[in-house]
Design a protein around this motif. Sequence first.
Motif, PDB file in Angstrom:
ATOM      1  N   TYR A 154       1.008  -1.058  -0.104  1.00 45.64           N
ATOM      2  CA  TYR A 154       0.154  -0.051  -0.103  1.00 45.64           C
ATOM      3  C   TYR A 154       0.896   1.147  -0.011  1.00 45.64           C
ATOM      4  O   TYR A 154       0.603   2.018  -0.642  1.00 45.64           O
ATOM      5  N   ALA A 164      -4.528   3.006  -4.242  1.00 47.19           N
ATOM      6  CA  ALA A 164      -4.665   1.723  -3.850  1.00 47.19           C
ATOM      7  C   ALA A 164      -5.721   1.510  -2.711  1.00 47.19           C
ATOM      8  O   ALA A 164      -6.196   2.519  -2.020  1.00 47.19           O
ATOM      9  N   MET A 166      -7.004  -0.997   0.437  1.00 44.18           N
ATOM     10  CA  MET A 166      -6.322  -2.135   1.093  1.00 44.18           C
ATOM     11  C   MET A 166      -6.992  -3.396   0.917  1.00 44.18           C
ATOM     12  O   MET A 166      -6.370  -4.306   1.203  1.00 44.18           O
TER      13      MET A 166
END
Length: 221
Positions: A154, A164, A166
Amino acid sequence: NSLIPVIAIDGPTASGKGTVAHKVALRLGFHYLDSGALYRLTALSALRRETDLADEHALAKVAEHMQVNFDGAEILLANDNVSAAIRAEEVGNLASKIAALPAVRQALFAVQLGFRRAPGLVADGRDMGTVIFPHAKLKVFLTASTEARAQRRYKQLIDKGISANMEDLLSDLKARDDRDTHRAIAPLAPAEGAHILDTSNMTAEQAIEEVLSLYARRVPK
Ligand code: CDP
Ligand code: CDP
């Protein structure tokens, strides 16, 4: 050649293999082999040549004959700088699929042995200690919790300005782990005699120091 020392560093994705292996090699003045890059290069080369991706023999030929050049931090295919191209998602996905093909692994076997040059080699991947360099002076199985590894990926993406998620990262990571661990050939597992280093609560710098000190204990100066 069998007298040239090898440090084998294996482990799951985002455990820090690349970071640690590269720095350890610099500190010792050793060569560095990023074996994952060879699978990625084979994948990229096959895509560019429009090789039939269902033809294992043709893919193995690509692996055997591609002209790879590791020039410092740059990776060249023939004379083309592909350092960024091999990191593309599409290439990584294909790499992980062709890595399950015995003929491709066989073709890359000799290529990998060729990296063992004086004064020494640090090699990172999935099967450095189990298959490619079973007599390595030091074998390290670098690992970290799934959450810690997802956090690292990440941060790497955010630092590069790539957005991004998670949850997606975690599920990708688990899928990759599952494929690497359960494939029939050269599955990811600690080699016999490997030192297992869980870096969930370590910085990269601490992991590097730990590998260097493990090696110093194996090879007293
Ligand atoms: O090669 P691999 O996929 O195992 O991992 P990497 O590409 O080296 O990525 C690991 C990332 O986690 C890098 O950004 C490191 O700075 C960071 N990191 C690490 O490698 N080791 C730690 N103990 C902590 C963080
Ligand atoms: O960065 P990531 O952890 O996704 O992978 P990589 O180290 O760049 O390697 C690309 C692919 O090649 C991975 O999906 C591995 O399954 C495979 N590989 C392998 O089978 N054996 C190795 N020695 C190194 C990589």
